[in-house]
Design a protein around this motif. Structure first.
Motif, mmCIF file in Angstrom:
data_model
loop_
_atom_site.group_PDB
_atom_site.id
_atom_site.type_symbol
_atom_site.label_atom_id
_atom_site.label_comp_id
_atom_site.label_asym_id
_atom_site.label_seq_id
_atom_site.Cartn_x
_atom_site.Cartn_y
_atom_site.Cartn_z
ATOM 1 N N SER A 50 2.554 7.636 1.578
ATOM 2 C CA SER A 50 2.207 6.604 0.577
ATOM 3 C C SER A 50 3.598 6.503 -0.777
ATOM 4 N N ASP B 278 -0.034 -3.074 -0.756
ATOM 5 C CA ASP B 278 -0.108 -1.948 -1.483
ATOM 6 C C ASP B 278 0.303 -0.641 -2.339
ATOM 7 N N THR B 279 0.211 0.514 -2.461
ATOM 8 C CA THR B 279 1.411 1.218 -2.704
ATOM 9 C C THR B 279 1.494 2.133 -1.776
ATOM 10 N N GLN C 159 5.169 -1.676 -9.615
ATOM 11 C CA GLN C 159 5.746 -0.673 -9.433
ATOM 12 C C GLN C 159 6.954 -0.303 -8.493
ATOM 13 N N VAL D 203 3.565 6.963 -4.030
ATOM 14 C CA VAL D 203 3.374 7.744 -4.782
ATOM 15 C C VAL D 203 3.623 9.572 -4.439
ATOM 16 N N SER D 204 2.724 9.836 -3.513
ATOM 17 C CA SER D 204 3.067 11.431 -3.355
ATOM 18 C C SER D 204 3.936 11.047 -2.378
ATOM 19 N N LYS E 209 3.370 11.108 0.934
ATOM 20 C CA LYS E 209 2.234 12.365 1.925
ATOM 21 C C LYS E 209 2.101 11.452 2.825
ATOM 22 N N ASP F 15 -3.815 -6.788 -1.069
ATOM 23 C CA ASP F 15 -2.396 -7.508 0.075
ATOM 24 C C ASP F 15 -2.645 -7.144 0.630
ATOM 25 N N TYR G 24 9.104 2.902 -7.187
ATOM 26 C CA TYR G 24 8.530 4.394 -6.508
ATOM 27 C C TYR G 24 10.046 4.608 -5.273
ATOM 28 N N SER H 51 -2.882 -0.071 -10.613
ATOM 29 C CA SER H 51 -2.059 -0.035 -9.798
ATOM 30 C C SER H 51 -1.960 1.135 -8.647
ATOM 31 N N ASP I 290 -2.393 7.282 -4.790
ATOM 32 C CA ASP I 290 -3.289 8.112 -3.876
ATOM 33 C C ASP I 290 -4.119 8.367 -4.817
#
Lengths: 115, 823
Positions: free
Chosen positions: A74, A61-62, A39, A76-77, A79, B525, A41, B337, B340
């Protein structure tokens, strides 16, 4: 040139579990990340804590861990995760035909503020 | 039988799985509504395309994979036109024209044209011997090629590519799979599962190359091999192109229908023309394109409902994939994936080769990846689709349906273990029953380590650690302290640093994913804490064999410079023993000017530090410093930093030995070595100790009769003077003891422990017993250090200056708000 999405280059230029940077003239530098799962970002390349370059952190991870003081952010956000509080702007990304695109408005957000 | 009025004519373009299934659904609802004609490009009846893999592997014959034989067409009065594809649609006159010139008029038309294999645009992709894997003819070509044996290359490590590789491998070919991404089947599997799959396939004799980009397919007239962008050449007599598929929209586009990635359809599978419908892999519904069977079946039902019965409406499908890849069970569903609010529950069972990961968000299952044991796949998929609240069964969720629902009413972990019979096995590795564990606890083992040594439960793979801890809590009640005396490495594992290092050596684990699988990591991971530690442990245990993972290094070690608070870097060239020359100083001064160093500072370790260097300029400044004969000073690393010296007997009136010379020799022996933490050395020429050797990790104080060797000093937050290791008579001995001590520290200290806390923990007696009292052991340690140095003592700056990993230093592109993007 004036589309909604900015083409920033081929996906294969971005290593998995790594990041690249994209300076914006007159605005905030952007960090583009790729996770182990592939992914992509994008965040403004400034930790909400002390403006550390998130692009230089370890991606897991993300999330990314800031290289200066180990804040976990994060992808994703934007934050801060765990005990810490703070948030960094995110930039929407899409991947199409092996190329990466960033949402133009979000890329230009810091430029407009400065103008 | 004559109808009173002629029935409307339904034409289906596509004799594949979607087209025929749509017809079946229509017939089931109203068998007499339409007169039906099906056009197919292939000269054969409808067969199960998914079964091409077993066909290639020789497990099935064509007869076995036929869905509808000729009698089905005959029984339903369907006119099958096979081998004569439709080449044009005329919407105005409502007719279709086939390749042979046959024209048929329709009242309703269904497009089920499926998808085409994607052929990557590289030179040689049209050579004879380049095959896709899409239909019976492709299988025929592969079987003909395989009959001669030899080498095959499969481009694409997705499901289709791996199936092709498996089939060709069974047919006796030597197969290499080339995959662009770093994880096999990255759409269905996460990194950990993809790694397991790769390892297993390699064990079966296939060669798997990931992050491999094809540059060209070469050969004179026919395929002879594949050349990668990194220059590698793989010989092959056939190349199977299985990088993906794309919806076949050509007819629809030519007919002027609305298309995006696929043919646009509404909820009733109707295209932008009310009399034309479309179904299968060629359609795009609400922005989604599907390539799996289950959604296509859903679409066919909705299409038939809308066309001949009560319209139901297709609302999209949540997909799951459960398959056997080359005989290995794999399952994935939903979104894995992360993100949050997502929590990963991971279970790994190294002995059975199982990896399970369930992703939970707001008490609901949102995704799952299973490898090796997919029995509970459907259960997870069911929980996911129904959006069921799993908070009640959360702790038992990963153990599967039987455990989660069989562990008593509440299914709390305590209830689950309480409900287990005394004979029930807790530890599979060592065959320890619940009764034995409880007896061990009642016999005085009041923490995990005591249970591990008492009855061996949880002492091997550690997977049952949670169960043992629950039994401790259950048996001891409030007396159970809960935590282990020795903390695990990080939150990703229940094992300590020592446990993990032992396993790396004993189980011969040589990569980070291998350690994570064998030691049951609970994250996919790892984290920023365990990844650098594992990378170091692997490099230390397997010099030259373990691959240094750049993405598991802190930025300083990845960039070979020290990051500063403003994001610039500082650069420190090595000055052996703190000695420099006018030429080196000139080069440093020139570099400081040229790259705009905003400060030049003399460090505590007798070096010069250039501050304010930009990430992009690093390779260039290193090239300049290299040109003047200087190498990386490793001021940034968990590594040998500096050897500080005083001027010694060569100049000093008090000097007893050549401390500068010994310092330089020591630095030349030890530079470039990776360590658990930074490592500093000093050599002082007399007990006045001008080089401050008594606060270094390894210090030497020269005296008239020889050299005092000191260890474990630290001038940091906790000031600690060194302990005397021993006294030796010669320089050679001083160097030998230094190498042995460093290697002992490298092999046994925890990552991020300096020598001081390590020695506090293990004691000086232990260090002396290994270095001073054990001559054989000392020699062996020094030899292992020398071997490691033969591999890792390289100047990382020179490689970067020569262009290696250039991406790390360059921006991806630059945005100029009023001029666009410049690469």
């Amino acid at each position: 040139m004036n589309g909604e999405w900015l083409d920033i280059g081929p996906l294969d230029q971005l290593p998995a579990m790594g990041a690249r940077t994209l300076p914006v003239r007159g605005g905030d530098e952007i960090a583009i990340f790729r996770t182990a799962n592939g992914q992509v970002y994008a965040l403004v390349n400034k930790c909400p804590h002390k403006q550390g370059p998130l692009s230089q952190g370890i991606v897991h991870d993300t999330s990314v861990t800031c290289p200066l003081h180990n804040w976990r952010i994060s992808l994703v956000s934007g934050k801060a995760l765990g005990e810490d509080e703070g948030c960094v702007p995110t930039i929407p990304v899409k991947v199409d035909g092996g190329r990466m695109f960033l949402k133009r408005d979000a890329v230009m957000a810091s430029v407009r503020e400065a103008a | 039988m004559l109808s009173p009025t002629p029935r409307p004519h339904l034409i289906v373009i596509g004799n594949g799985m979607a087209g025929c299934r749509a017809v079946e659904e229509i017939l089931e609802r109203d068998a007499s509504r339409f007169r039906i004609t099906i056009f197919g490009a292939e000269p054969r009846v409808n067969y199960n395309r998914i079964m091409l893999s077993p066909l290639l592997a020789g497990e099935k014959s064509f007869e076995d994979i036929i869905i509808n034989g000729q009698e089905w067409y005959d029984d339903h009065g369907i006119n099958l036109v096979a081998g004569d594809p439709v080449v044009a649609i005329d919407r105005a006159s409502k007719t279709v024209t086939s390749r042979s010139g046959r024209v048929e008029s329709y009242d309703k038309l269904i497009l089920a044209t499926g998808s085409d294999p994607f052929i990557i645009p590289v030179p040689g992709n049209d050579l004879q011997g380049v095959i896709s894997f899409r239909d019976m003819d492709d299988v025929g070509s592969m079987l003909r090629a395989a009959s001669g044996g030899g080498d095959a290359v499969v481009i694409g490590g997705g499901l289709l590519g791996l199936e092709a590789a498996h089939g060709l491998s069974l047919r006796g070919m030597k197969v290499t799979v080339i995959h662009l991404m770093n994880t096999l089947m990255e759409r269905q599997l996460d990194e950990a599962a993809g790694w397991l799959l790769k390892t297993e396939l390699e064990k079966r004799g296939q060669q798997i190359l990931t992050t491999a980009d094809t540059a060209e397919i070469y050969g004179e007239g026919k395929v002879e091999g594949v050349r990668l962008k990194d220059g590698r050449e793989i010989p092959a007599s056939i190349v199977v192109m299985a990088v993906g598929i794309r919806p076949n929209v050509k007819l629809a586009r030519d007919a002027g229908l609305a298309i995006g990635r696929g043919i646009h359809v509404d909820d009733h599978l109707v295209t932008s023309d009310a009399d034309i419908l479309s179904v299968g892999e060629c359609v795009e519904h609400s922005g989604q394109v599907y390539g799996l069977v289950a959604p296509i079946w859903d679409m066919c039902r909705s299409l038939a409902d809308g066309l001949v019965a009560e319209p139901s409406g297709y609302t999209g499908s949540v997909t799951s994939t459960k398959l056997k890849v080359s005989g290995i069970d794999v399952f994935s569903a939903g979104d894995f994936s992360g993100g949050d609010g997502c929590e990963d529950i991971v279970m790994r069972d190294a002995s059975r080769g199982v990896y399970k990961r369930v992703i939970v968000k707001e008490d609901k299952v949102v995704g799952a990846v299973l490898y090796g044991d997919t029995a509970d796949g459907n259960w997870y998929f069911d929980l996911l689709k129904k959006q069921e609240d799993v908070s009640e069964i959360r702790d038992a969720l990963i153990f599967g349906q039987a455990f989660a629902s069989g562990g008593g009413a509440g299914a709390s972990p305590f209830d689950a273990v309480a409900a287990m019979a005394d004979e029930a096995e807790i530890c599979g590795c060592n065959g320890v029953s619940k009764g034995k564990v409880v007896a061990c606890i009642k016999g005085g083992a009041h923490d995990l380590d005591a249970v591990r040594s008492g009855c061996k439960a949880s002492a091997s793979c550690g997977q049952c650690t949670g169960l043992v801890e629950n039994l401790l809590a259950l048996t001891l009640g409030d007396e159970f302290a809960g935590e282990r005396q020795v903390k695990p490495m990080c939150k990703c594992t229940s094992f300590t640093h020592e446990d993990v290092r032992k396993a790396i050596v004993e189980k011969e684990l040589k990569s980070i994913p291998a350690v994570m699988q064998a030691q049951h990591w609970t994250t996919p991971d790892g984290c920023a804490s365990c990844r650098p530690a594992l990378n170091y442990y692997l490099l230390c245990a397997w010099p030259g064999e373990a691959v240094d993972d750049q993405q598991s290094r802190f930025t300083n070690e990845r960039m070979h410079a020290n990051i500063q608070k403003d994001g610039t870097y500082s650069v420190v060239p090595r000055m052996w023993g703190g000695v420099t020359t006018p030429n080196e100083l000139r080069a440093i001064a020139d570099a400081a000017d040229k790259y705009g160093a905003r400060m030049v500072k003399v460090t505590g370790g007798q070096r010069l530090d250039l501050f304010g260097i930009k990430k992009e300029d690093l390779p260039a400044i290193w090239a300049d410093l290299n040109a003047a004969g200087m190498v990386s000073g490793h001021a940034y690393g968990k590594a040998l930093r500096t050897v500080k010296t005083c001027v010694g007997s060569e100049w000093c009136r008090f000097g007893t030995q050549d401390s500068t010379g010994l310092g330089i020799k020591t630095e030349q022996m030890t530079w470039g070595s990776w360590m658990p933490h930074k490592f500093k050395i000093a050599v002082s020429g007399c007990p006045r100790n001008c080089a401050e050797a008594t606060i270094k990790d390894f210090g030497v104080i020269c005296v008239d009769s020889g050299y005092e060797l000191l260890v474990g000093g630290n001038g940091g937050i906790h000031l600690r003077g060194t302990d005397l290791l021993c006294k030796v008579a010669t320089e050679e001995e001083a160097l030998l003891y230094c190498a042995a001590f460093i290697q002992l520290y490298r092999e046994e200290a925890r990552y991020l422990d300096r020598t001081a806390p390590w020695i506090e923990r293990v004691g000086m007696d232990y260090v002396k017993s290994r270095i001073v009292e054990d001559a054989e052991g000392r020699k062996a340690l020094a030899e292992r250090f020398a071997y490691s140095q033969s591999i890792y003592q390289i100047d990382p700056w020179a490689k970067r200056a020569a262009g290696e990993d250039a991406k790390l230093h360059q921006h991806l592109a630059e945005v100029r708000p009023f001029a666009g993007v410049a690469a």
